[in-house]
Design an enzyme around this catalytic site. Structure first.
Site, PDB file in Angstrom:
ATOM      1  N   SER A  43      62.295   4.853 -24.736  1.00  0.00           N
ATOM      2  CA  SER A  43      63.043   3.734 -24.164  1.00  0.00           C
ATOM      3  C   SER A  43      63.926   4.218 -23.005  1.00  0.00           C
ATOM      4  O   SER A  43      63.426   4.760 -22.029  1.00  0.00           O
ATOM      5  CB  SER A  43      63.859   3.042 -25.255  1.00  0.00           C
ATOM      6  OG  SER A  43      64.336   1.793 -24.832  1.00  0.00           O
ATOM      7  N   ASP A 173      58.837  -1.454 -27.029  1.00  0.00           N
ATOM      8  CA  ASP A 173      59.716  -0.290 -27.098  1.00  0.00           C
ATOM      9  C   ASP A 173      59.287   0.748 -28.139  1.00  0.00           C
ATOM     10  O   ASP A 173      59.073   0.415 -29.309  1.00  0.00           O
ATOM     11  CB  ASP A 173      61.122  -0.786 -27.437  1.00  0.00           C
ATOM     12  CG  ASP A 173      62.208   0.219 -27.122  1.00  0.00           C
ATOM     13  OD1 ASP A 173      62.011   1.413 -27.399  1.00  0.00           O
ATOM     14  OD2 ASP A 173      63.261  -0.199 -26.608  1.00  0.00           O
TER      15      ASP A 173
END
Length: 312
Positions: A43, A173
């Protein structure tokens, strides 16, 4: 010796690891990426990892957060309740624009460092990990644009929309399964790269941690409403602990350095851009404290040049 850098996910809290690394760079007057053989990030940590691999300094990446963070996390503030009705909290457009300005048209294959960037395939629930061509069988990912890799690893559920690959695969993510990627980094080093486990030195940077806040007492049969607000917190703590434990078990406790300072609950948030100055200050102070040991373990000679098996 093989040195590994891993960076957790954490939204705007990525300012902390960026500031930590920028402070080290300022001290040694050299790019920190020069000292690592493998960089793994999830991320926001994936964005930092990509930037380091593509030749940006940690100072430049810190400036990226300082200058672009408030715009990226400005979005649908007045309509936050819509995230529960199927709309993400923020548009991905400001993030995409910021990444294009930072990475341009560079691809994963332009990285001067071995990179591993996790995401998740929503179509089948399988992990989806982007990697540079550091093994003969890694024949496709190096052609991917860096901006797209960054957007896919950072597509945090409820915060940003799902990002589809060119083939239509819906990706989100990597923090959904590897927010702390240190465990997978050591597995990658030992299995795919075939590096001796006793040769590894690992620096794992978190994005600050808050104490786990779960009600305990006689009534342990807490209901769904209670757990709906606690599940993510519990999962993130458990995943990080398990990942760190895996890395230490495989590489040796003394070879894994974890820097993830505890902070008060609610002090920082994934999208709390107003706390950028505080996160920056915390990163600088933690680096100042860690420098003597950090220098001894990680700042010897530059890492060997990475020569990929497949090139653009």
């Amino acid at each position: 010796m093989k040195r590994i850098l891993t960076i957790d996910g954490g939204g705007i809290k990525g300012v902390f690891p960026a500031a930590f690394l920028a402070t080290v760079e300022d001290t040694i007057e050299d790019n920190i990426a020069n000292y690592f053989d493998l960089i793994v990030g999830t991320s926001t940590g994936g964005i930092i990892a990509l930037g380091l691999g593509l030749g940006l300094s940690a100072k430049e990446l810190l400036a990226f957060y300082e200058e672009r963070g408030p715009t990226i996390f400005k979005g649908n503030r007045g309509l936050r309740w819509l995230r529960w009705l199927g709309t993400s909290k923020y548009s991905s457009t400001p993030l995409e624009n910021a990444l294009r300005n930072c990475f341009g048209d560079k691809r994963l294959g332009d990285s001067k460092k071995r990179l591993v960037i996790p995401s998740l395939n929503l179509e089948n629930g399988e992990v989806y990990v982007y990697k540079t061509a550091h093994h003969p069988r890694l024949e496709r990912d190096y052609k991917e644009k860096a901006v797209e890799v960054a957007l896919k690893t950072a597509a945090a559920p409820t915060y940003f929309p799902t990002r589809r690959s060119s083939a239509g695969t819906p990706l989100i993510d990597g923090g959904t399964w590897a927010n702390n990627p240190v465990g997978m980094s050591v597995v990658e080093a030992i299995t795919l790269l075939d590096w001796p486990r006793d040769s590894l030195k690992v620096l794992s940077l978190g994005c600050t941690t808050e104490p786990l806040n779960v009600k305990l007492g006689r009534n342990v049969s807490l209901g769904g409403l209670y757990w709906a607000t606690k599940f993510v917190d519990v999962f993130m703590h458990a995943q990080s602990h398990a990942s760190l434990g895996t890395s230490k078990l495989l590489a040796g406790h003394e070879n894994v350095i974890r820097i993830d300072p505890p902070v008060a609950r609610g002090k920082f948030g994934l999208d709390k851009a107003s706390e950028i100055p505080s996160l920056k200050g915390l990163g600088e102070s933690q680096a100042r404290e860690a420098l003597p040991k950090f220098r001894e373990i990680f700042l010897g000679n530059h890492a060997e040049q990475f020569v990929p098996f497949h090139t653009l």
